[in-house]
Design a protein around this motif. Structure first.
Motif, mmCIF file in Angstrom:
data_model
loop_
_atom_site.group_PDB
_atom_site.id
_atom_site.type_symbol
_atom_site.label_atom_id
_atom_site.label_comp_id
_atom_site.label_asym_id
_atom_site.label_seq_id
_atom_site.Cartn_x
_atom_site.Cartn_y
_atom_site.Cartn_z
ATOM 1 N N GLY A 228 0.802 -1.220 0.000
ATOM 2 C CA GLY A 228 0.000 0.000 0.000
ATOM 3 C C GLY A 228 0.838 1.274 0.000
ATOM 4 N N PRO A 229 1.547 1.555 1.098
ATOM 5 C CA PRO A 229 2.353 2.777 1.136
ATOM 6 C C PRO A 229 3.438 2.838 0.071
ATOM 7 N N LEU A 230 3.992 1.693 -0.324
ATOM 8 C CA LEU A 230 5.052 1.707 -1.332
ATOM 9 C C LEU A 230 4.524 2.033 -2.729
ATOM 10 N N SER A 231 3.225 1.964 -2.905
ATOM 11 C CA SER A 231 2.646 2.262 -4.215
ATOM 12 C C SER A 231 2.197 3.714 -4.344
ATOM 13 N N TYR A 232 2.181 4.459 -3.234
ATOM 14 C CA TYR A 232 1.687 5.838 -3.267
ATOM 15 C C TYR A 232 2.782 6.796 -3.726
ATOM 16 N N MET A 233 3.204 6.619 -4.978
ATOM 17 C CA MET A 233 4.194 7.533 -5.537
ATOM 18 C C MET A 233 3.562 8.817 -6.043
ATOM 19 N N ASN A 234 2.252 8.982 -5.760
ATOM 20 C CA ASN A 234 1.567 10.211 -6.149
ATOM 21 C C ASN A 234 1.554 11.240 -5.027
ATOM 22 N N SER A 235 2.288 10.987 -3.935
ATOM 23 C CA SER A 235 2.271 11.949 -2.835
ATOM 24 C C SER A 235 2.782 13.330 -3.241
ATOM 25 N N PRO A 236 3.727 13.452 -4.203
ATOM 26 C CA PRO A 236 4.097 14.803 -4.645
ATOM 27 C C PRO A 236 2.933 15.546 -5.313
ATOM 28 N N ASP A 237 1.997 14.798 -5.924
ATOM 29 C CA ASP A 237 0.849 15.439 -6.565
ATOM 30 C C ASP A 237 -0.005 16.181 -5.547
ATOM 31 N N MET A 238 -0.072 15.637 -4.338
ATOM 32 C CA MET A 238 -0.901 16.247 -3.303
ATOM 33 C C MET A 238 -0.202 17.401 -2.604
ATOM 34 N N SER A 239 1.126 17.446 -2.681
ATOM 35 C CA SER A 239 1.875 18.495 -1.970
ATOM 36 C C SER A 239 2.378 19.602 -2.875
ATOM 37 N N ARG A 240 2.214 19.469 -4.185
ATOM 38 C CA ARG A 240 2.868 20.382 -5.127
ATOM 39 C C ARG A 240 2.390 21.822 -5.048
ATOM 40 N N TYR A 241 1.200 22.065 -4.490
ATOM 41 C CA TYR A 241 0.712 23.433 -4.377
ATOM 42 C C TYR A 241 1.235 24.153 -3.128
ATOM 43 N N LEU A 242 1.916 23.426 -2.245
ATOM 44 C CA LEU A 242 2.416 24.047 -1.025
ATOM 45 C C LEU A 242 3.505 25.072 -1.349
ATOM 46 N N PRO A 243 3.643 26.114 -0.532
ATOM 47 C CA PRO A 243 4.723 27.095 -0.747
ATOM 48 C C PRO A 243 6.085 26.399 -0.789
ATOM 49 N N ARG A 244 6.978 26.934 -1.579
ATOM 50 C CA ARG A 244 8.287 26.322 -1.782
ATOM 51 C C ARG A 244 9.081 26.194 -0.486
ATOM 52 N N ASP A 245 8.851 27.104 0.474
ATOM 53 C CA ASP A 245 9.639 27.091 1.709
ATOM 54 C C ASP A 245 9.005 26.255 2.820
#
Length: 474
Positions: A228-245
């Motif tokens: 399960g967790p090893l397949s969630y390579m889409n986690s950057p998709d959910m965080s990409r709108y966060l401020p760069r810092d």
């Protein structure tokens, strides 16, 4: 908060479809906090698959305390999901684009075309399958028991709502999932309260496992849980709108804990459930579970399963639509989401008419690990070696000579590490369909997860330091 694309179209609104695809997100369009990610991952993690997987730990022959220890160990890989989420705000694009830094422009298309569709198909199908079985079981109690028409209709309705979530995209996910998480946790806790009185706390299998058979069950169980967790390579998709810092440590903690805590808890509940229903589980876990619940709660639980299915598959469909764009398919994100949903629905209908939920879950998750674990290992090593720093513009520079063009468009360190991880882990996997020769020699002990992680990570880290890394090396 609502952000707009250069043409003025809304791209991150909860009330209008998201028009942005894999395009870079400008700093002016960044918003949110790392802690928002906790609910984003908690909502899909409160699911009936957790109960099913937990029950399968008992079916493997483990004692209750052994099953609980394996479940806790299986939650550790959520840390990897959190680590790769750090790359989202740094690059300002999707994970399926960021992996160009590992596999090159051409190599990434091959890996993502295979992995992106495989993950999407497997998880869309497994979650829709759970909803179809439980929904059919509930309707059967009211005399609606067509074994073909009912699962198909339930799948189509849930799939349609799921695709709608994916069409509205990140903005809706970010704002709706906290409420969904609260509702789901409440429903599943009530269900847990009715399961606990029936639990056999002193449960032991008739013939407790020892020696090699015990380690075989433990390792197979861990492989299923870790998939399960090893397949969630889409986690950057959910965080990409966060401020760069945004602090990387906060992103890692919110993502990992959001996924691990509810999933671990309810997977343990699934193991407890298996001791409660005993042999009744042979006729189907979903039916045995519904039989434990009062008449008023069963529909509420099925509703919770449907809501969770929409939440998890909405996220999966959303990420898969981005993957289609990343591999070069000339299609906008919204039509891509519809295409992904149609393929997942077709696979679900096939499985609903040909297999049981427990068989489908265990077999598909074990095979998924062969490809997901090596990619996750490579991704984690890349994030760590680059210290979470990615230049989004470099990731879109597909010209020969560009930083991530590597060797004729192929990032050989990543591609070779992926192939090495898949091939070696296949030697150590143990399933009802295929058992690797080394696993068979060891008495059906399944070491596919640690082998895949160690081999892929080692090969990638080593080759990146050679000439093959080229200008793209960290």
């Amino acid at each position: 908060m609502t952000t707009t694309a250069p043409d003025g179209a809304l791209v991150d609104s909860a009330t209008q479809p998201e028009t942005r695809g894999i395009e870079l997100i400008d700093d002016s369009a960044r918003h949110g906090r790392a802690r928002d990610l906790f609910a984003v991952w908690a909502a899909p993690s409160v699911n009936v698959l957790a109960l099913t997987i937990g029950a399968s730990m008992i079916l493997l022959g483990l004692e209750l305390w052994q099953a609980i220890l394996v479940i806790v160990a299986g939650s550790v890989p959520w840390i990897f999901t959190g680590i790769i989420a750090v790359s989202g705000p740094a690059a300002g694009t999707s994970g399926s684009v960021i992996t160009r830094a590992m596999f090159g422009f051409r190599g990434n298309k091959v890996v993502q075309a295979f992995m992106g569709w495989l993950v999407a198909a497997v998880f869309l199908a497994l979650n829709w399958l759970a909803a179809a079985f439980l929904g059919a079981g509930l309707l059967a109690q009211f005399g609606v028991s067509d074994p073909v028409l009912v699962p198909i209709l339930i799948t189509l309705v849930v799939a349609a709502v799921t695709v709608l979530i994916a069409v509205y995209g990140h903005g809706l996910i970010l704002r709706a999932y906290p409420a969904i998480a609260i509702v789901l946790i409440a429903i599943f806790l009530v269900v847990t309260a009715f399961i606990l009185p029936h639990v056999d706390w002193a449960y032991r299998p008739a013939e407790p496992l020892q020696g090699v058979p015990l380690w075989s069950a433990i390792t197979i169980g861990f492989a299923i849980l870790a998939s399960g967790p090893l397949s969630y390579m889409n986690s950057p998709d959910m965080s990409r709108y966060l401020p760069r810092d945004t602090k990387p440590s906060h992103i890692i903690a919110a993502t990992a804990l959001g996924g691990a805590l509810p999933q671990t808890f309810f997977t343990i509940v699934g193991a407890l459930l298996a001791t409660a229903v005993g042999s009744a589980m042979d006729a189907g876990l979903e039916g045995a579970l519904l039989a434990l619940l009062p008449a008023w709660l069963a529909p509420l639980f099925v509703l919770g399963v449907v809501i969770n299915t929409v939440a998890l598959n909405g996220m999966t469909t959303y990420s898969s639509s981005l993957t289609l764009q990343a591999i070069g398919v000339p299609i906008r994100r919204i039509p891509a989401a519809v295409v992904v949903g149609a393929i997942g629905a077709a696979l679900t209908i096939y499985l609903a008419l040909s297999t049981s939920l427990l068989d489908a879950v265990n077999l598909m998750l074990q095979f998924l690990i062969l490809v997901s674990a090596p990619i996750m290992a490579i991704f984690v090593i890349d994030v760590i070696s680059r210290r979470g720093r990615y230049n989004g513009e470099d990731l879109f520079d597909g010209r020969p000579g560009g930083r991530f063009w590597y060797t004729a468009g192929w990032g050989l360190p990543g591609v070779l590490a992926f192939v090495a991880g898949v091939c070696t882990s296949a030697l150590f996997v143990s399933t009802t369909v295929w058992t690797g020769p080394i696993s068979e020699a060891l008495g059906y002990i399944d070491l596919s997860v640690p082998v895949a992680l160690v081999v892929a990570a080692s090969v990638y880290a080593g080759l990146q330091r050679t000439r093959l890394g080229g200008k793209g090396r960290p």
